[in-house]
Design an enzyme around this catalytic site. Structure first.
Site, short mmCIF file in Angstrom:
data_model
loop_
_atom_site.label_atom_id
_atom_site.label_comp_id
_atom_site.label_asym_id
_atom_site.label_seq_id
_atom_site.Cartn_x
_atom_site.Cartn_y
_atom_site.Cartn_z
N ARG A 187 142.94 89.81 86.11
CA ARG A 187 143.21 88.18 86.42
C ARG A 187 142.91 88.14 87.84
O ARG A 187 143.42 86.93 88.35
CB ARG A 187 144.54 88.17 86.05
CG ARG A 187 144.90 88.01 84.56
CD ARG A 187 146.12 87.66 84.01
NE ARG A 187 146.41 88.01 82.89
CZ ARG A 187 147.57 88.03 81.88
NH1 ARG A 187 148.50 87.55 82.59
NH2 ARG A 187 147.58 88.58 80.77
N LYS A 189 147.13 93.88 69.56
CA LYS A 189 148.22 93.19 70.25
C LYS A 189 148.61 92.01 69.52
O LYS A 189 147.63 91.30 69.26
CB LYS A 189 147.69 92.94 71.82
CG LYS A 189 148.15 92.07 72.89
CD LYS A 189 147.80 92.39 74.09
CE LYS A 189 148.45 91.27 74.87
NZ LYS A 189 148.20 92.01 76.46
N GLU A 217 149.16 98.81 81.69
CA GLU A 217 148.02 97.74 81.56
C GLU A 217 147.82 97.05 83.12
O GLU A 217 148.62 96.37 83.27
CB GLU A 217 148.29 96.79 80.46
CG GLU A 217 147.24 95.66 80.28
CD GLU A 217 147.60 94.56 79.26
OE1 GLU A 217 148.36 94.76 78.62
OE2 GLU A 217 147.15 93.41 79.45
N THR A 270 143.45 91.88 79.57
CA THR A 270 142.79 90.47 79.77
C THR A 270 141.24 90.49 79.74
O THR A 270 140.37 90.08 80.50
CB THR A 270 143.06 89.78 80.95
OG1 THR A 270 144.68 89.86 81.31
CG2 THR A 270 142.80 88.31 81.01
C1 3PG Z 1 150.23 89.51 78.84
O1 3PG Z 1 148.89 89.06 79.40
O2 3PG Z 1 150.13 90.62 77.92
C2 3PG Z 1 151.22 88.46 79.26
O3 3PG Z 1 151.01 87.86 80.21
C3 3PG Z 1 152.35 89.08 79.40
O4 3PG Z 1 153.62 88.38 79.09
P1 3PG Z 1 154.92 88.13 79.78
O5 3PG Z 1 154.40 87.54 80.93
O6 3PG Z 1 155.45 86.89 78.88
O7 3PG Z 1 155.38 89.50 79.45
#
Ligand code: 3PG
Length: 210
Positions: A48, A132, A44, A72
């Site tokens: 961002r 998700k 993924e 995102t």
């Molecule tokens: C996401 O966008 O899926 C999260 O930022 C990932 O979460 P984590 O940094 O706690 O693994």
């Protein structure tokens, strides 16, 4: 909804989906090569950073074994960008009526994000059966997932948020969890310093979790 079986196939390819935030597009290809070498093909790339789109484009062009999802995704425009890039899927930390409508009118497989029963109602009434669960640990962890399983027995989850090498196995043992997502495989600092062998080692450990 269309694409649910395609998504099920993609999310069955690896137990862990690295969530990547990339600052420099030039690092995308060696990063993806390290992840693939470690056994994690589904990646993924989060929208961002300004480099995200170029990074995803480079991986799609140069690392054919990688399966790139765009994350995102917050708006219909983001979804459109992901489709035009040639991403395999798009994934969001949440959902909105606009986003679900745009996903229904397009062809790109889309994974909306949920945290509550109301979020799930919005998603399942649109035919989404893979979602998700974000932020998974902060939103109640496995106990929350079990509780949501009562009214929504058909839904499968990719939990993300607060998942680490220490707790991923427990999540993956849950029958409704298809894969977990997390940033621990490729941290911002390891990407920045080009620590590809550490990233590959963490990917290899993660790929053996299930
Ligand atoms: C996401 O966008 O899926 C999260 O930022 C990932 O979460 P984590 O940094 O706690 O693994």
């Amino acid at each position: 909804m269309k694409n649910q079986s395609r998504l099920a196939e993609l999310f069955a390819l690896a137990p862990v989906i690295p969530v990547i935030t990339i600052e420099q597009a030039a690092q995308a290809v060696p990063l993806a090569e390290a992840l693939v070498a470690g056994g994690l093909r589904v990646i993924e790339i989060t929208l961002r950073t300004p480099a995200a789109v170029d990074a995803a484009r480079a991986i799609i062009a140069e690392v054919p074994a990688a399966i790139v999802g765009i994350g995102t995704v917050l708006t219909p425009d983001d979804l459109d960008r992901a489709a035009k890039l040639g991403a395999a899927f798009a994934i969001s930390p949440g959902q909105s009526a606009d986003l679900l409508q745009a996903a229904a009118s397009g062809d790109l497989p889309f994974v909306p994000g949920i945290q509550t029963a109301s979020d799930l109602i919005a998603c399942v009434t649109r035919g989404h059966e893979l979602v998700k669960f974000f932020p998974a640990m902060q939103a109640g962890g496995l106990a929350m997932l079990n509780a949501l399983g009562g009214p929504f027995p058909q839904v499968r989850y990719c939990p993300t948020g607060g998942i680490s090498e220490a707790n991923a196995r427990e999540w993956l043992a849950h029958p409704k969890v298809v894969a977990v997502g997390g940033s621990w495989i490729a941290s911002a600092s390891d990407i920045k310093t080009g620590a590809w062998s550490s990233i590959e080692a963490r990917a290899r450990a993660a790929s053996g979790l299930r």
